[in-house]
Design a protein around this motif. Sequence first.
Motif, short mmCIF file in Angstrom:
data_model
loop_
_atom_site.label_atom_id
_atom_site.label_comp_id
_atom_site.label_asym_id
_atom_site.label_seq_id
_atom_site.Cartn_x
_atom_site.Cartn_y
_atom_site.Cartn_z
N UNK A 18 0.90 -1.25 0.00
CA UNK A 18 0.08 0.11 0.04
C UNK A 18 0.79 1.37 0.17
N UNK A 19 1.96 1.30 0.82
CA UNK A 19 2.67 2.39 0.83
C UNK A 19 3.58 2.46 -0.33
N UNK A 20 4.13 1.58 -1.08
CA UNK A 20 4.77 1.78 -2.53
C UNK A 20 3.74 2.20 -3.70
N UNK A 21 2.39 1.66 -3.30
CA UNK A 21 1.57 1.87 -4.32
C UNK A 21 1.06 3.55 -4.20
N UNK A 22 0.86 3.97 -3.05
CA UNK A 22 0.78 5.35 -2.85
C UNK A 22 1.96 6.12 -3.38
N UNK A 23 3.09 5.88 -2.87
CA UNK A 23 4.38 6.72 -3.42
C UNK A 23 4.25 6.56 -4.85
N UNK A 24 4.26 5.56 -5.63
CA UNK A 24 4.47 5.37 -6.87
C UNK A 24 3.43 5.93 -7.76
N UNK A 25 2.13 5.88 -7.18
CA UNK A 25 0.93 6.66 -7.81
C UNK A 25 1.24 7.93 -7.69
N UNK A 26 1.72 8.64 -6.62
CA UNK A 26 1.94 10.00 -6.64
C UNK A 26 2.88 10.67 -7.45
N UNK A 27 3.88 9.70 -7.67
CA UNK A 27 5.09 10.10 -8.84
C UNK A 27 4.43 10.14 -10.16
N UNK A 28 3.59 9.00 -10.50
CA UNK A 28 3.04 8.87 -11.69
C UNK A 28 1.82 10.17 -11.92
N UNK A 29 1.23 10.21 -11.05
CA UNK A 29 0.34 11.56 -11.14
C UNK A 29 1.04 12.69 -11.31
N UNK A 30 2.24 13.18 -10.83
CA UNK A 30 3.19 14.29 -11.07
C UNK A 30 3.51 14.41 -12.27
N UNK A 31 4.04 13.19 -12.74
CA UNK A 31 4.55 13.32 -14.22
C UNK A 31 3.55 13.37 -15.20
N UNK A 32 2.32 12.59 -15.04
CA UNK A 32 1.41 12.79 -16.00
C UNK A 32 0.85 14.19 -15.98
N UNK A 33 0.70 14.91 -14.97
CA UNK A 33 0.11 16.21 -15.04
C UNK A 33 0.93 17.15 -15.75
N UNK A 34 2.53 17.03 -15.21
CA UNK A 34 3.33 18.00 -15.80
C UNK A 34 3.62 17.82 -17.38
N UNK A 35 3.49 16.63 -17.81
CA UNK A 35 3.59 16.42 -19.26
C UNK A 35 2.36 16.17 -20.08
N UNK A 36 1.38 16.35 -19.52
CA UNK A 36 -0.07 15.96 -20.01
C UNK A 36 -0.21 14.78 -20.57
N UNK A 37 0.13 13.81 -20.12
CA UNK A 37 -0.49 12.18 -20.23
C UNK A 37 -1.33 11.74 -19.57
N UNK A 38 -2.62 11.61 -20.24
CA UNK A 38 -3.73 11.29 -19.47
C UNK A 38 -3.51 9.92 -19.12
N UNK A 39 -3.05 9.03 -19.83
CA UNK A 39 -2.98 7.65 -19.31
C UNK A 39 -2.10 7.18 -18.13
N UNK A 40 -1.10 8.20 -17.97
CA UNK A 40 -0.08 8.07 -16.94
C UNK A 40 -0.74 8.69 -15.71
N UNK A 41 -1.49 9.74 -15.88
CA UNK A 41 -2.27 10.40 -14.60
C UNK A 41 -3.26 9.37 -14.13
N UNK A 42 -3.94 8.73 -15.02
CA UNK A 42 -4.79 7.83 -14.71
C UNK A 42 -4.42 6.75 -13.79
N UNK A 43 -3.23 6.14 -14.47
CA UNK A 43 -2.43 4.85 -13.71
C UNK A 43 -2.19 5.36 -12.48
N UNK A 44 -1.68 6.54 -12.23
CA UNK A 44 -1.31 7.06 -11.06
C UNK A 44 -2.41 7.04 -9.87
#
Length: 69
Positions: A18-44
């Motif tokens: 759960x902790x790793x999923x939350x940390x990795x999810x937050x990182x993916x959300x940050x990358x997805x929002x920064x570079x406007x990748x919808x799929x990466x944001x959704x996965x995060x």
Amino acid sequence: MVAQTSDGHLLLVKKLGGLFAIIFGCLLIAVGVTFEYGGVTFTGVLLLVVGAVLLVLKIVRRNEGSSLP
């Protein structure tokens, strides 16, 4: 005092997973929002939700035996 459970290793895996999923999810959300990748944001967001659910299930399981006044 620590309660002993028969599936202690499973609870540890849920907690760490759960902790790793939350940390990795937050990182993916940050990358997805920064570079406007919808799929990466959704996965995060999906990983963030899965991580939160795993932690909530662990907490609920731990507090099953105790009763609130």
